[in-house]
Design an enzyme around this catalytic site. Sequence first.
Site, PDB file in Angstrom:
ATOM      1  N   GLY A  89      40.730  40.899  39.442  1.00  0.00           N
ATOM      2  CA  GLY A  89      40.692  40.520  38.038  1.00  0.00           C
ATOM      3  C   GLY A  89      40.820  39.017  37.848  1.00  0.00           C
ATOM      4  CG  LEU A  90      43.983  36.985  37.608  1.00  0.00           C
ATOM      5  CD1 LEU A  90      44.690  36.211  38.708  1.00  0.00           C
ATOM      6  CD2 LEU A  90      44.756  36.892  36.307  1.00  0.00           C
ATOM      7  CB  CYS A  91      37.039  37.063  36.504  1.00  0.00           C
ATOM      8  SG  CYS A  91      36.970  38.832  36.827  1.00  0.00           S
ATOM      9  N   GLY A  92      38.469  36.932  33.077  1.00  0.00           N
ATOM     10  CA  GLY A  92      38.096  37.150  31.687  1.00  0.00           C
ATOM     11  C   GLY A  92      37.557  38.555  31.452  1.00  0.00           C
TER      12      GLY A  92
END
Length: 293
Positions: A89-92
């Site tokens: 994750g951590l990609c909007g």
Amino acid sequence: MPSLKDLKNRIASVKATQKITKAMKMVAAAKLRRAQEAAEAARPYSQRMAAVLANIAQAVGADDSAPALMTGTGKDDTHLLVVCTAERGLCGGFNSQIARFARDHIRKLLAEGKTVKIICVGKKGFDILRREFASLIIDRVDLREVKKIGFENADRIGHKVIELFEKGEFDVCTLFYSEFKSVISQIPTAQQLIPASAGAVAAEADSASAIYEYEPDAAAILTDLIPRNISVQIFRALLENVAGEMGAKMSAMDNATRNAGEMINKLTLNYNRQRQAQITKELIEIISGAEAL
């Protein structure tokens, strides 16, 4: 109201988070350049292969010798969806956009009375889709241990899809991924793999206007070329996803870094105001005590 110590600890915590997001942004930026180059290099090859395949398919037409992978089963009762997302994750909204696009397609097919089966490539897509369609997911491909996506990874997925088709598990296969446009733009895309859609074949055939002579024959070439083309298209989708993920991650971490900076400024202002008020209060108490004497 938080104490000065609480505010000081909060500021230190946000600063530490800001350092992490800034480092992740720099890492994503470094990986993005290589991923973008790989995705852009794969496009001409996959497009040209699809064009050649369309030209041969046009020559074969509805011949009985044409492979089933090209002509299909003649039905569209059962649909296989290969949904490609990122492993992390951590990609909007990168993963949620692809999953939402696939989810809308699944609901449409189910409303039409079709049977739907799903292969999830990537952990995030699997986590999102299993909340509503856990019973429809027949397989999951885990690429978390793969540091660099290679053709062999796509080829394994392609062989798995072809094996299911040969067993009569589905009639139509559609690939879902995100096409990389820029750092701030990734477009969820659906591409039909089996059988090739008539519109796509016509468009590719128009772009491949050359006349070919086939040796040994068109049907034999298609038998070898179509499975390879399926793997090539999946490989391109995986490369497009990697580039899109890095672009989305870089953008998300840049926003997080700027938001952390704004939060630090607000907390620092609050800390200074509260410290000033406390000092003023102590001075008033000292002066009041001195006057009382």
